[in-house]
Write an enzyme that holds these catalytic residues in place. Sequence first.
Site, PDB file in Angstrom:
ATOM      1  CB  ALA A   1      15.926  64.933  38.537  1.00 23.67           C
TER       2      ALA A   1
ATOM      3  N   GLY B   1      20.916  64.474  37.455  1.00 24.36           N
ATOM      4  CA  GLY B   1      20.973  65.638  38.346  1.00 24.36           C
ATOM      5  C   GLY B   1      22.040  65.501  39.431  1.00 24.36           C
TER       6      GLY B   1
ATOM      7  CD  GLU C   1      22.136  67.810  34.871  1.00 26.42           C
ATOM      8  OE1 GLU C   1      21.204  67.215  35.460  1.00 26.42           O
ATOM      9  OE2 GLU C   1      21.963  68.471  33.840  1.00 26.42           O
TER      10      GLU C   1
ATOM     11  CD  GLU D   1      20.254  63.545  32.564  1.00 21.87           C
ATOM     12  OE1 GLU D   1      21.220  62.955  32.048  1.00 21.87           O
ATOM     13  OE2 GLU D   1      20.352  64.238  33.594  1.00 21.87           O
TER      14      GLU D   1
HETATM   15  N1  COA Z   1      14.434  58.964  40.761  1.00 15.97           N
HETATM   16  C1  COA Z   1      13.536  58.338  41.534  1.00 15.97           C
HETATM   17  N2  COA Z   1      13.803  57.200  42.198  1.00 15.97           N
HETATM   18  C2  COA Z   1      15.036  56.697  42.047  1.00 15.97           C
HETATM   19  C3  COA Z   1      16.017  57.286  41.240  1.00 15.97           C
HETATM   20  C4  COA Z   1      15.678  58.481  40.561  1.00 15.97           C
HETATM   21  N3  COA Z   1      16.547  59.147  39.810  1.00 15.97           N
HETATM   22  N4  COA Z   1      17.148  56.519  41.265  1.00 15.97           N
HETATM   23  C5  COA Z   1      16.862  55.490  42.087  1.00 15.97           C
HETATM   24  N5  COA Z   1      15.605  55.581  42.555  1.00 15.97           N
HETATM   25  C6  COA Z   1      14.911  54.683  43.478  1.00 15.97           C
HETATM   26  C7  COA Z   1      14.469  53.406  42.765  1.00 15.97           C
HETATM   27  O1  COA Z   1      13.249  53.600  42.077  1.00 15.97           O
HETATM   28  C8  COA Z   1      14.352  52.465  43.952  1.00 15.97           C
HETATM   29  O2  COA Z   1      13.147  52.754  44.635  1.00 15.97           O
HETATM   30  P1  COA Z   1      12.193  51.534  45.174  1.00 15.97           P
HETATM   31  O3  COA Z   1      13.091  50.764  46.127  1.00 15.97           O
HETATM   32  O4  COA Z   1      11.076  52.255  45.872  1.00 15.97           O
HETATM   33  O5  COA Z   1      11.809  50.753  43.971  1.00 15.97           O
HETATM   34  C9  COA Z   1      15.487  52.915  44.881  1.00 15.97           C
HETATM   35  O6  COA Z   1      15.800  54.247  44.490  1.00 15.97           O
HETATM   36  C10 COA Z   1      16.745  52.067  44.745  1.00 15.97           C
HETATM   37  O7  COA Z   1      17.127  52.054  43.368  1.00 15.97           O
HETATM   38  P2  COA Z   1      17.344  50.695  42.500  1.00 15.97           P
HETATM   39  O8  COA Z   1      17.139  51.054  41.065  1.00 15.97           O
HETATM   40  O9  COA Z   1      16.516  49.586  43.078  1.00 15.97           O
HETATM   41  O10 COA Z   1      18.889  50.428  42.799  1.00 15.97           O
HETATM   42  P3  COA Z   1      19.922  49.624  41.885  1.00 15.97           P
HETATM   43  O11 COA Z   1      21.127  49.400  42.714  1.00 15.97           O
HETATM   44  O12 COA Z   1      19.257  48.448  41.244  1.00 15.97           O
HETATM   45  O13 COA Z   1      20.288  50.633  40.675  1.00 15.97           O
HETATM   46  C11 COA Z   1      20.858  52.787  39.744  1.00 15.97           C
HETATM   47  C12 COA Z   1      20.972  51.838  40.951  1.00 15.97           C
HETATM   48  C13 COA Z   1      21.441  54.130  40.168  1.00 15.97           C
HETATM   49  C14 COA Z   1      21.644  52.238  38.545  1.00 15.97           C
HETATM   50  C15 COA Z   1      19.357  52.949  39.336  1.00 15.97           C
HETATM   51  O14 COA Z   1      18.625  53.296  40.516  1.00 15.97           O
HETATM   52  C16 COA Z   1      19.090  54.001  38.297  1.00 15.97           C
HETATM   53  O15 COA Z   1      19.330  53.780  37.120  1.00 15.97           O
HETATM   54  N6  COA Z   1      18.538  55.162  38.713  1.00 15.97           N
HETATM   55  C17 COA Z   1      18.133  56.211  37.810  1.00 15.97           C
HETATM   56  C18 COA Z   1      19.324  56.978  37.287  1.00 15.97           C
HETATM   57  C19 COA Z   1      18.868  58.021  36.308  1.00 15.97           C
HETATM   58  O16 COA Z   1      18.377  57.743  35.234  1.00 15.97           O
HETATM   59  N7  COA Z   1      19.061  59.267  36.721  1.00 15.97           N
HETATM   60  C20 COA Z   1      18.768  60.389  35.886  1.00 15.97           C
HETATM   61  C21 COA Z   1      17.441  60.938  36.188  1.00 15.97           C
HETATM   62  S1  COA Z   1      17.077  62.322  35.144  1.00 15.97           S
END
Ligand code: COA
Length: 258
Positions: free
Chosen positions: A66, A112, A115, A135
């Site tokens: 999400a 999400g 999910e 989460e």
């Molecule tokens: N919500 C909002 N933005 C998100 C996102 C999320 N769930 N997941 C990734 N993004 C965004 C990042 O903020 C980043 O944006 P920016 O370039 O404007 O800063 C962009 O997507 C790229 O992500 P980044 O984190 O730079 O990539 P990465 O390769 O370093 O890491 C992940 C990849 C998937 C490990 C990491 O993005 C992550 O942990 N995301 C969140 C996962 C999460 O907790 N999901 C559950 C949400 S309830």
Amino acid sequence: MNFDNILLTQEDNIAIVTINRPKKLNALNKATIADLHTVLKALGKDKNTKVIIVTGSGDKAFVAGADISEFADFSEKDGAKLARKGQEKLFTFIENLNTPVIAAVNGFALGGGLELAMACHFRVASDNARMGLPEVSLGVIPGYGGTQRLPQLIGKGRAMELIMTAGMIGANDALAYGLVNYVVALEELLPLCTKLAGKITNNSSVAIGNAIKAINAGFSTDGYTAEIEAFGASFGTEDFKEGTTAFLEKRKANFPGA
Ligand code: COA
């Protein structure tokens, strides 16, 4: 049909819906959930669409969760509403569609995103896919059916571990756990999903719709309501504020435990 956040292609009674926010790793914001609801509702009613494949754009993510930036300042009430609406419009909605929906998991499927994949009728992954429900690392719990569907698919003990550790598993572990049905190279992912969809299109759509209903009936539970309430309650905690703020500030969370 044209959408801001998704792409739609249709061929041989098979529709491919691609979530298209690659710069945000296809994170599910409100607008994307609304687009998905609209397209899936229309495809579900379309007699020519016999199978739907859902995937993410790019080669890095199916859906990274999400959109955290949209809910970081939510209250308990807003949180519960987010989960309830999301389940109604997308997750439970997909599970109950009469048209089979296959998730083609082409990279990160987190929160999400996993999910969403789990709400689909079955899943195929590419070998770069990584899956998890992180989460609790944000001070919240899965709110789009994850606490229910993950144990249904991989068993209670493994689901407890994955949710508590906020860990990620790779495609081969997901295959061994029964979370996905096949693992293939990324370039083989849509061809395999299309091939499986083609086999389905040969069968009776009416019978398949009834089979989906009967299979789902065996898993009906009020755990989803308990999840919505517990998800909403997370939003009243200090841990939630710290977890989401830390993510947006790109630092490690330091949870106060309150
Ligand atoms: N919500 C909002 N933005 C998100 C996102 C999320 N769930 N997941 C990734 N993004 C965004 C990042 O903020 C980043 O944006 P920016 O370039 O404007 O800063 C962009 O997507 C790229 O992500 P980044 O984190 O730079 O990539 P990465 O390769 O370093 O890491 C992940 C990849 C998937 C490990 C990491 O993005 C992550 O942990 N995301 C969140 C996962 C999460 O907790 N999901 C559950 C949400 S309830």
